[in-house]
Structures are given as C-alpha cells and as structure tokens.
Design an enzyme around this catalytic site. Structure first.
Site, PDB file in Angstrom:
ATOM      1  N   ARG A  39       0.761  -1.902  -4.930  1.00 59.07           N
ATOM      2  CA  ARG A  39       0.068  -2.055  -6.213  1.00 59.07           C
ATOM      3  C   ARG A  39      -0.539  -3.445  -6.354  1.00 59.07           C
ATOM      4  O   ARG A  39      -1.140  -3.764  -7.374  1.00 59.07           O
ATOM      5  CB  ARG A  39       0.999  -1.704  -7.376  1.00 59.07           C
ATOM      6  CG  ARG A  39       1.060  -0.197  -7.594  1.00 59.07           C
ATOM      7  CD  ARG A  39       2.097   0.220  -8.616  1.00 59.07           C
ATOM      8  NE  ARG A  39       3.460  -0.044  -8.174  1.00 59.07           N
ATOM      9  CZ  ARG A  39       4.145   0.752  -7.370  1.00 59.07           C
ATOM     10  NH1 ARG A  39       3.627   1.873  -6.947  1.00 59.07           N
ATOM     11  NH2 ARG A  39       5.376   0.444  -6.997  1.00 59.07           N
ATOM     12  N   HIS A  69      -1.669  -3.073   7.010  1.00 61.46           N
ATOM     13  CA  HIS A  69      -2.604  -2.410   6.083  1.00 61.46           C
ATOM     14  C   HIS A  69      -2.665  -3.189   4.772  1.00 61.46           C
ATOM     15  O   HIS A  69      -1.643  -3.458   4.154  1.00 61.46           O
ATOM     16  CB  HIS A  69      -2.148  -0.971   5.824  1.00 61.46           C
ATOM     17  CG  HIS A  69      -3.225  -0.068   5.305  1.00 61.46           C
ATOM     18  ND1 HIS A  69      -3.981  -0.373   4.193  1.00 61.46           N
ATOM     19  CD2 HIS A  69      -3.696   1.120   5.755  1.00 61.46           C
ATOM     20  CE1 HIS A  69      -4.853   0.608   3.992  1.00 61.46           C
ATOM     21  NE2 HIS A  69      -4.708   1.523   4.924  1.00 61.46           N
ATOM     22  N   TYR A  72      -4.224  -0.723  -1.202  1.00 65.28           N
ATOM     23  CA  TYR A  72      -5.422   0.040  -1.605  1.00 65.28           C
ATOM     24  C   TYR A  72      -6.124  -0.585  -2.802  1.00 65.28           C
ATOM     25  O   TYR A  72      -7.266  -0.252  -3.094  1.00 65.28           O
ATOM     26  CB  TYR A  72      -5.030   1.474  -1.998  1.00 65.28           C
ATOM     27  CG  TYR A  72      -4.321   2.232  -0.914  1.00 65.28           C
ATOM     28  CD1 TYR A  72      -4.821   2.258   0.376  1.00 65.28           C
ATOM     29  CD2 TYR A  72      -3.152   2.938  -1.190  1.00 65.28           C
ATOM     30  CE1 TYR A  72      -4.180   2.956   1.378  1.00 65.28           C
ATOM     31  CE2 TYR A  72      -2.505   3.644  -0.188  1.00 65.28           C
ATOM     32  CZ  TYR A  72      -3.012   3.654   1.089  1.00 65.28           C
ATOM     33  OH  TYR A  72      -2.369   4.343   2.073  1.00 65.28           O
ATOM     34  N   HIS A 109      -9.510  -1.068   3.498  1.00 62.83           N
ATOM     35  CA  HIS A 109     -10.536  -0.146   3.028  1.00 62.83           C
ATOM     36  C   HIS A 109     -11.706  -0.992   2.541  1.00 62.83           C
ATOM     37  O   HIS A 109     -11.512  -1.845   1.666  1.00 62.83           O
ATOM     38  CB  HIS A 109     -10.010   0.732   1.896  1.00 62.83           C
ATOM     39  CG  HIS A 109      -8.900   1.648   2.312  1.00 62.83           C
ATOM     40  ND1 HIS A 109      -8.287   2.524   1.449  1.00 62.83           N
ATOM     41  CD2 HIS A 109      -8.298   1.826   3.511  1.00 62.83           C
ATOM     42  CE1 HIS A 109      -7.361   3.206   2.098  1.00 62.83           C
ATOM     43  NE2 HIS A 109      -7.340   2.799   3.351  1.00 62.83           N
ATOM     44  N   GLU A 144     -11.683   0.308   7.848  1.00 60.69           N
ATOM     45  CA  GLU A 144     -11.253   1.690   8.054  1.00 60.69           C
ATOM     46  C   GLU A 144     -12.392   2.655   7.731  1.00 60.69           C
ATOM     47  O   GLU A 144     -13.112   2.466   6.744  1.00 60.69           O
ATOM     48  CB  GLU A 144     -10.027   1.994   7.180  1.00 60.69           C
ATOM     49  CG  GLU A 144      -9.499   3.418   7.388  1.00 60.69           C
ATOM     50  CD  GLU A 144      -8.111   3.657   6.819  1.00 60.69           C
ATOM     51  OE1 GLU A 144      -7.444   2.682   6.417  1.00 60.69           O
ATOM     52  OE2 GLU A 144      -7.704   4.833   6.775  1.00 60.69           O
ATOM     53  N   ASP A 178      -9.822   6.743  11.167  1.00 57.62           N
ATOM     54  CA  ASP A 178      -8.814   7.634  10.576  1.00 57.62           C
ATOM     55  C   ASP A 178      -9.299   9.073  10.784  1.00 57.62           C
ATOM     56  O   ASP A 178     -10.378   9.439  10.308  1.00 57.62           O
ATOM     57  CB  ASP A 178      -8.669   7.289   9.083  1.00 57.62           C
ATOM     58  CG  ASP A 178      -7.568   8.082   8.392  1.00 57.62           C
ATOM     59  OD1 ASP A 178      -7.554   9.318   8.544  1.00 57.62           O
ATOM     60  OD2 ASP A 178      -6.750   7.471   7.690  1.00 57.62           O
ATOM     61  N   HIS A 181      -9.985  11.011   7.606  1.00 56.64           N
ATOM     62  CA  HIS A 181     -11.144  10.486   6.882  1.00 56.64           C
ATOM     63  C   HIS A 181     -12.466  10.858   7.557  1.00 56.64           C
ATOM     64  O   HIS A 181     -13.409  11.248   6.881  1.00 56.64           O
ATOM     65  CB  HIS A 181     -11.053   8.961   6.753  1.00 56.64           C
ATOM     66  CG  HIS A 181      -9.891   8.495   5.947  1.00 56.64           C
ATOM     67  ND1 HIS A 181      -9.622   7.165   5.742  1.00 56.64           N
ATOM     68  CD2 HIS A 181      -8.920   9.175   5.281  1.00 56.64           C
ATOM     69  CE1 HIS A 181      -8.537   7.048   4.986  1.00 56.64           C
ATOM     70  NE2 HIS A 181      -8.083   8.249   4.706  1.00 56.64           N
ATOM     71  N   HIS A 213      -5.900   5.913  12.931  1.00 58.17           N
ATOM     72  CA  HIS A 213      -4.920   6.526  12.053  1.00 58.17           C
ATOM     73  C   HIS A 213      -4.912   8.008  12.373  1.00 58.17           C
ATOM     74  O   HIS A 213      -5.967   8.651  12.322  1.00 58.17           O
ATOM     75  CB  HIS A 213      -5.286   6.327  10.578  1.00 58.17           C
ATOM     76  CG  HIS A 213      -5.031   4.936  10.071  1.00 58.17           C
ATOM     77  ND1 HIS A 213      -5.507   4.494   8.858  1.00 58.17           N
ATOM     78  CD2 HIS A 213      -4.327   3.917  10.605  1.00 58.17           C
ATOM     79  CE1 HIS A 213      -5.112   3.241   8.671  1.00 58.17           C
ATOM     80  NE2 HIS A 213      -4.401   2.866   9.718  1.00 58.17           N
ATOM     81  N   ASP A 226      -9.955  13.305   1.284  1.00 57.05           N
ATOM     82  CA  ASP A 226      -8.906  12.374   1.693  1.00 57.05           C
ATOM     83  C   ASP A 226      -7.510  12.811   1.262  1.00 57.05           C
ATOM     84  O   ASP A 226      -6.842  12.120   0.486  1.00 57.05           O
ATOM     85  CB  ASP A 226      -9.210  10.951   1.170  1.00 57.05           C
ATOM     86  CG  ASP A 226      -8.245   9.915   1.757  1.00 57.05           C
ATOM     87  OD1 ASP A 226      -7.416  10.285   2.604  1.00 57.05           O
ATOM     88  OD2 ASP A 226      -8.332   8.747   1.351  1.00 57.05           O
ATOM     89  N   HIS A 228      -4.143  13.770   3.279  1.00 53.23           N
ATOM     90  CA  HIS A 228      -3.552  13.848   4.619  1.00 53.23           C
ATOM     91  C   HIS A 228      -2.592  15.032   4.728  1.00 53.23           C
ATOM     92  O   HIS A 228      -1.939  15.385   3.759  1.00 53.23           O
ATOM     93  CB  HIS A 228      -2.763  12.568   4.927  1.00 53.23           C
ATOM     94  CG  HIS A 228      -3.594  11.329   4.875  1.00 53.23           C
ATOM     95  ND1 HIS A 228      -3.087  10.081   5.196  1.00 53.23           N
ATOM     96  CD2 HIS A 228      -4.888  11.110   4.561  1.00 53.23           C
ATOM     97  CE1 HIS A 228      -4.039   9.171   5.060  1.00 53.23           C
ATOM     98  NE2 HIS A 228      -5.137   9.766   4.665  1.00 53.23           N
ATOM     99  N   GLU A 258      -0.010   8.504   9.343  1.00 56.21           N
ATOM    100  CA  GLU A 258       0.103   8.310   7.887  1.00 56.21           C
ATOM    101  C   GLU A 258       0.264   9.672   7.226  1.00 56.21           C
ATOM    102  O   GLU A 258      -0.350   9.966   6.211  1.00 56.21           O
ATOM    103  CB  GLU A 258      -1.154   7.641   7.337  1.00 56.21           C
ATOM    104  CG  GLU A 258      -1.481   6.293   7.920  1.00 56.21           C
ATOM    105  CD  GLU A 258      -2.835   5.772   7.424  1.00 56.21           C
ATOM    106  OE1 GLU A 258      -3.839   6.496   7.510  1.00 56.21           O
ATOM    107  OE2 GLU A 258      -2.855   4.636   6.926  1.00 56.21           O
TER     108      GLU A 258
END
Ligand code: FE
Ligand code: FE
Ligand code: ZN
Length: 284
Positions: A39, A69, A72, A109, A144, A178, A181, A213, A226, A228, A258
């Site tokens: 977060r 990573h 986000y 990202h 990514e 990915d 993605h 990924h 998106d 997974h 992931e």
C-alpha cells in the site's frame, strides 16, 4: 539448456533472511518481493544482520537474480503532482536500498495515465525515470508488460519501446514480460509464442527482456482484464507454459510465479511442475 531459474512472489513479513529460507524450502532459485508495504507506506530499515544472513543464503543456494517488485501504488504518470513526487521518491529510496544487494532486478508498473492520454503518460514516465535512475547503479530497472486495464501504460511493446527511447540512461532499463498481461493485452502467446517473441525483438529488442512473470489468465486473449490464474488452469494452458520454459530464447531468464495460491505448498508444487515440463522436453 541449463536449469530453470524459477520462483514466486514471497513475503518480507518475517524479514529478508526468513524470505530466503522460504525460497530454499520450496525449491525456488529466484523470487520476487515487495520493496515496501504494497500500500506504499514507509519502508522498514534493513537490519544489517538480517541482510547478511539473506545474502549468505542466496549465495549458498545460488539463488538469483531476484526480481524485486515496486508497490502497485506508485504511479509515475499520475495527473496529481504529489502522487508523481511520491512515486519518484519511493523508487529512489527502493533503488538505494537495493544497492545493498547488488546485481538484482527491480520491476515496476509503468503507470496509469488517468485520461491524460498515453503520450503524456509516456512523457511523464520518462521524466520520472530520468529523475530516479543513477548512472552506475547496480540494479537493472524493468518495465512490466501490462494488460491494458483502464488507462495503463505499457499495454503494447511500442509503448515500452517509446519509454526506453526517452530515457537517458537506458542501459539501466529492461523489460519483464508477464504472460497473463501480454495475453490479456492481445499478444497470442498460446497460438504463436515465437511470433510474439519475434515482434518483441523487432519493436523492443530481445536483449531488453530480463525476466518473466509466469501466470495463467482467467480471461480470453485481448480481454484487458489482468486476472491471474494458476498454471494450467486458465486460458493459456499447460502447453503454453511448456513452450515458455523450453524456448531457447527465454533460457536463463528468471521466471516468477504470481499465481493465486494459499500458501508456500502451492508454489512448491507449481515450481516442481514447471521443472518437469522443462525437463521432459530436454529428454525427448
Ligand atoms: Fe506486476
Ligand atoms: Fe506481473
Ligand atoms: Zn497482473
């Protein structure tokens, strides 16, 4: 072909040394982790003893390169200046911390342009990277490939190439592909993986591809969703992953799962499954 370099996304909740131990326990030879709370809060100071034990485990078990990573929440191309400033400062701090574990990869990202348009998004991402990257740093920063959900930038190889083109120290940049993605973005890796890699090579250059990924997808080609799925249980299917782990052009790249799992056991099983897929091909 050499051994697969494969692992999954692991938690730093119990410290870095414990995370490396987790990797060993599931047979992982690479892994990903968030460089701070996803977060986007403050990063915990790295404890010197924890870090030393972490590095010792990596070298003892020949684990790496790792694919850290970024959370986000970072958005280098937000319409809000304070959000852009936060992303730049946080990335700078993350990369400073990664200098303590030199030689790994840091994936992020590219961002969401929030209706400013892809051109403005790409301009802001380039400006951010030019601000953040330090010549001579020991970490390669990976863009990514994105599914193209909402206003995500990086939904096409062309957008990634334009970002790389606009960055001064582009020797510090690579791409993390990915599988969920790119399929969601409309690249048919199920029907023609080699054709997609040809296209990547033509537009971006295969030498930029530094990590993968591995995720199956809950949705059909070009859905821009998106979501997974576990390996072999989605629209990509087991044969696509067999093609990925045996493709000579992808050999030697770190591959990170992931997939939705409830614990380490699920990832241990998936890692074993992918090693089996890779090994069968080698025998035949
Ligand atoms: Fe990601
Ligand atoms: Fe990913
Ligand atoms: Zn995703």
């Amino acid at each position: 072909m050499g051994e697969l370099i494969i692992g999954c996304h692991l938690s730093t909740a119990n410290g870095y040394a414990a995370m490396a131990d987790d990797a060993v326990s599931i047979g992982a030879t690479t892994f990903a982790f968030f460089t701070r709370n996803p977060r986007g809060g403050n990063a915990r100071e790295l404890d010197a003893q924890d870090l030393a034990a972490f590095l010792a485990t990596l070298s003892e078990h020949r684990i790496g390169p790792l694919v850290a990573h970024a959370p986000y929440t970072y958005n280098l191309c937000s319409a809000k200046p304070e959000t852009v400033e936060f992303a730049r400062r946080a990335m700078r701090e993350d990369l400073e911390r990664m200098e303590l574990m030199p030689g790994h990869l840091y994936n992020f990202h590219p961002g969401a342009h929030v209706k400013q348009g892809a051109d403005e998004g790409i301009r802001l991402i380039c400006e951010g990277l030019n601000d953040v990257l330090e010549p001579g740093q020991a970490t390669t920063v990976l863009l990514e490939t994105m599914a193209g959900k909402g206003t995500e930038v990086g939904r096409s190889f062309e957008e990634l190439a334009r970002i790389i083109d606009g960055v001064k120290h582009d020797e510090l940049l690579g791409v993390c592909l990915d599988t969920c993605h790119v399929a969601d973005a409309g690249y048919d890796i199920v029907g023609d993986l080699d054709g997609v890699l040809d296209e990547f090579d033509r537009v971006v250059g295969l030498e930029r591809l530094r990590a993968l990924h591995l995720n199956d997808s809950k949705n059909p080609l070009g859905s821009h969703k998106d979501r997974h799925e576990r390996i072999g249980e989605g629209t990509l299917g087991l044969e696509t992953f067999r093609a990925v782990v045996t493709n000579p052009r992808l050999a030697g790249l770190p591959m990170v799962l992931e997939t939705p799992q409830t614990g380490l056991d699920g990832w241990a099983a998936e890692i074993a499954l992918l090693r089996t897929l890779a090994a069968r091909e080698a025998e035949s």
